[in-house]
Design an enzyme around this catalytic site. Sequence first.
Site, PDB file in Angstrom:
ATOM      1  N   HIS A   1       0.795  -1.103  -0.003  1.00 42.71           N
ATOM      2  CA  HIS A   1       0.083  -0.130   0.072  1.00 42.71           C
ATOM      3  C   HIS A   1       1.018   1.136  -0.100  1.00 42.71           C
ATOM      4  O   HIS A   1       1.639   1.446   0.989  1.00 42.71           O
ATOM      5  CB  HIS A   1      -0.853  -0.084   1.270  1.00 42.71           C
ATOM      6  CG  HIS A   1      -1.976   1.094   1.391  1.00 42.71           C
ATOM      7  ND1 HIS A   1      -3.159   0.800   1.666  1.00 42.71           N
ATOM      8  CD2 HIS A   1      -1.616   2.480   1.028  1.00 42.71           C
ATOM      9  CE1 HIS A   1      -3.915   1.960   1.660  1.00 42.71           C
ATOM     10  NE2 HIS A   1      -3.114   2.958   1.300  1.00 42.71           N
TER      11      HIS A   1
ATOM     12  N   HIS B   1       1.430   5.251  -1.524  1.00 43.71           N
ATOM     13  CA  HIS B   1       1.242   6.400  -2.446  1.00 43.71           C
ATOM     14  C   HIS B   1       2.383   6.967  -3.031  1.00 43.71           C
ATOM     15  O   HIS B   1       3.106   7.458  -2.492  1.00 43.71           O
ATOM     16  CB  HIS B   1       0.487   7.599  -1.723  1.00 43.71           C
ATOM     17  CG  HIS B   1      -0.622   6.945  -0.977  1.00 43.71           C
ATOM     18  ND1 HIS B   1      -2.110   7.288  -1.411  1.00 43.71           N
ATOM     19  CD2 HIS B   1      -0.976   6.305   0.175  1.00 43.71           C
ATOM     20  CE1 HIS B   1      -3.038   6.754  -0.836  1.00 43.71           C
ATOM     21  NE2 HIS B   1      -2.384   6.296   0.076  1.00 43.71           N
TER      22      HIS B   1
ATOM     23  N   LYS C   1      -9.259  -0.019  -5.603  1.00 45.82           N
ATOM     24  CA  LYS C   1      -9.273   0.586  -4.237  1.00 45.82           C
ATOM     25  C   LYS C   1     -10.608   1.064  -4.022  1.00 45.82           C
ATOM     26  O   LYS C   1     -10.785   2.078  -4.637  1.00 45.82           O
ATOM     27  CB  LYS C   1      -8.163   1.485  -4.075  1.00 45.82           C
ATOM     28  CG  LYS C   1      -7.976   2.344  -2.673  1.00 45.82           C
ATOM     29  CD  LYS C   1      -7.623   1.618  -1.656  1.00 45.82           C
ATOM     30  CE  LYS C   1      -7.550   2.114  -0.382  1.00 45.82           C
ATOM     31  NZ  LYS C   1      -6.635   3.061  -0.014  1.00 45.82           N
TER      32      LYS C   1
ATOM     33  N   HIS D   1     -10.556   1.349   1.899  1.00 48.31           N
ATOM     34  CA  HIS D   1     -10.186   2.092   3.222  1.00 48.31           C
ATOM     35  C   HIS D   1     -11.591   2.159   4.000  1.00 48.31           C
ATOM     36  O   HIS D   1     -12.406   2.713   3.758  1.00 48.31           O
ATOM     37  CB  HIS D   1      -9.773   3.424   2.860  1.00 48.31           C
ATOM     38  CG  HIS D   1      -9.760   4.725   3.525  1.00 48.31           C
ATOM     39  ND1 HIS D   1      -8.459   5.298   3.661  1.00 48.31           N
ATOM     40  CD2 HIS D   1     -10.326   4.890   4.804  1.00 48.31           C
ATOM     41  CE1 HIS D   1      -8.561   5.924   4.910  1.00 48.31           C
ATOM     42  NE2 HIS D   1      -9.492   5.837   5.519  1.00 48.31           N
TER      43      HIS D   1
ATOM     44  N   HIS E   1      -4.748  -0.722   6.037  1.00 51.96           N
ATOM     45  CA  HIS E   1      -3.997  -0.128   7.054  1.00 51.96           C
ATOM     46  C   HIS E   1      -4.848  -0.165   8.454  1.00 51.96           C
ATOM     47  O   HIS E   1      -5.568   0.891   8.883  1.00 51.96           O
ATOM     48  CB  HIS E   1      -3.915   1.424   6.835  1.00 51.96           C
ATOM     49  CG  HIS E   1      -5.082   1.970   6.033  1.00 51.96           C
ATOM     50  ND1 HIS E   1      -6.108   2.114   6.130  1.00 51.96           N
ATOM     51  CD2 HIS E   1      -4.901   2.730   4.641  1.00 51.96           C
ATOM     52  CE1 HIS E   1      -6.902   2.916   5.529  1.00 51.96           C
ATOM     53  NE2 HIS E   1      -6.129   3.158   4.547  1.00 51.96           N
TER      54      HIS E   1
ATOM     55  N   ASP F   1       1.389   2.445   3.620  1.00 55.42           N
ATOM     56  CA  ASP F   1       0.894   3.706   3.542  1.00 55.42           C
ATOM     57  C   ASP F   1       1.313   5.056   3.279  1.00 55.42           C
ATOM     58  O   ASP F   1       1.010   5.828   3.767  1.00 55.42           O
ATOM     59  CB  ASP F   1      -0.330   3.410   4.510  1.00 55.42           C
ATOM     60  CG  ASP F   1      -1.507   4.726   3.893  1.00 55.42           C
ATOM     61  OD1 ASP F   1      -1.528   4.981   2.836  1.00 55.42           O
ATOM     62  OD2 ASP F   1      -2.516   4.847   4.949  1.00 55.42           O
TER      63      ASP F   1
HETATM   64  O1  DOR Z   1      -3.285   9.637   6.167  1.00 54.40           O
HETATM   65  C1  DOR Z   1      -3.719   8.914   4.894  1.00 54.40           C
HETATM   66  N1  DOR Z   1      -2.934   9.747   3.697  1.00 54.40           N
HETATM   67  N2  DOR Z   1      -4.540   8.220   4.759  1.00 54.40           N
HETATM   68  C2  DOR Z   1      -5.216   7.833   3.413  1.00 54.40           C
HETATM   69  O2  DOR Z   1      -5.942   6.956   3.563  1.00 54.40           O
HETATM   70  C3  DOR Z   1      -4.752   8.680   2.324  1.00 54.40           C
HETATM   71  C4  DOR Z   1      -3.323   9.090   2.472  1.00 54.40           C
HETATM   72  C5  DOR Z   1      -2.919  10.195   1.454  1.00 54.40           C
HETATM   73  O3  DOR Z   1      -3.274   9.863  -0.038  1.00 54.40           O
HETATM   74  O4  DOR Z   1      -2.535  11.113   1.841  1.00 54.40           O
HETATM   75 ZN    ZN Z   2      -3.348   4.925   1.518  1.00 54.56          ZN
END
Ligand code: DOR
Ligand code: ZN
Length: 329
Positions: free
Chosen positions: A2, A4, A86, A123, A157, A229
């Site tokens: 997971h 980003h 997702k 999520h 998460h 995450d």
């Molecule tokens: O803290 C987070 N940041 N939780 C999420 O689900 C998304 C993520 C983000 O994309 O910044």
């Molecule tokens: Zn995330």
Amino acid sequence: MHLHVRDGEMMRLVTPLSAAYFAGAVVMPNLVPPVADVEAMKKYEGRVREAMGKQNFLPLMTLFFREYGEEELRRAKETPGFFGIKLYPAGVTTNSDAGVSDVLAAESTLRVMEELGIPLLVHGETHGFVLDREEEFLPAYRALAEKYPRLRVCMEHISTSASLKLLEEYENLCATITLHHLLLTLDDVVGGKLNPHLFCKPIAKREADREALLAAALGGSEKVMFGSDSAPHPQEAKECCGCAAGIFSAPVALPRLAQLFAQHGALEKLQAFVSDNARRIYGLKVPGKVVVLRDEVMAVPECYRGYGQKVVPMDAGENLGWSVVGREE
Ligand code: DOR
Ligand code: ZN
């Protein structure tokens, strides 16, 4: 499982930091606008591959959940690099405005995903009181697991012991756990001076939750997988009023996990948590990569800069007890 990596300049800064130490990652689709069709996903994959350079790293691409037709889903399934879909409840976190209001409404989409073996990554939070949001979402997970018994549903998460309990009830549920939910409680975020760099969704919870998550990871529970995450935001979007949710943990993830597992005498369980469980659960074929970790100091930078971006990592300015000392491709 997971991650980003964003887009544009931020993507160019952060992607190599994951690609250096991991063999692959599930790349989240919550861009603006979200990655919500196969063409957009293929283009995004191309940009991620460009950003990661010549590293041995497999970006496992995801689509943002919406109602998809059967043809679209078949096409996605046949697209190399596609991993899963997702689902975000609308508005629960960063860039989730296009999410769903009723998780179970898109019946035909879920049915076809089940048929085709497309994982659903979720999520799982409601809009309730912030500490209860994950627990309030558990009935939705239960309904998904029961209604679609062959659909692989990943509780992303997880941050509570209640989620761990539910996980054990259904064969088709699995879960990712972040590094920060193994280390932090709400006190670390708001109990002393407010720390925006530890603010994320779902928010870190109580000590009993942290302990339960840690026990699952250290104990080699076969249903949990590491998903950092890691969610970078520019420094000015974190250090401000209206702080964005997300912890940028990618550069420290492996050394900090090694330190944590070593502290608990459970180093032999680290491989299962960061790699083997995910490969087994999803039947993943990711090219191998050997990362050598040793109990030598890693001085974590105060920030990572480049391409006009500045982003503060978790444990900024700290000395970790473990570091990555080598790699074999
Ligand atoms: O803290 C987070 N940041 N939780 C999420 O689900 C998304 C993520 C983000 O994309 O910044
Ligand atoms: Zn995330």
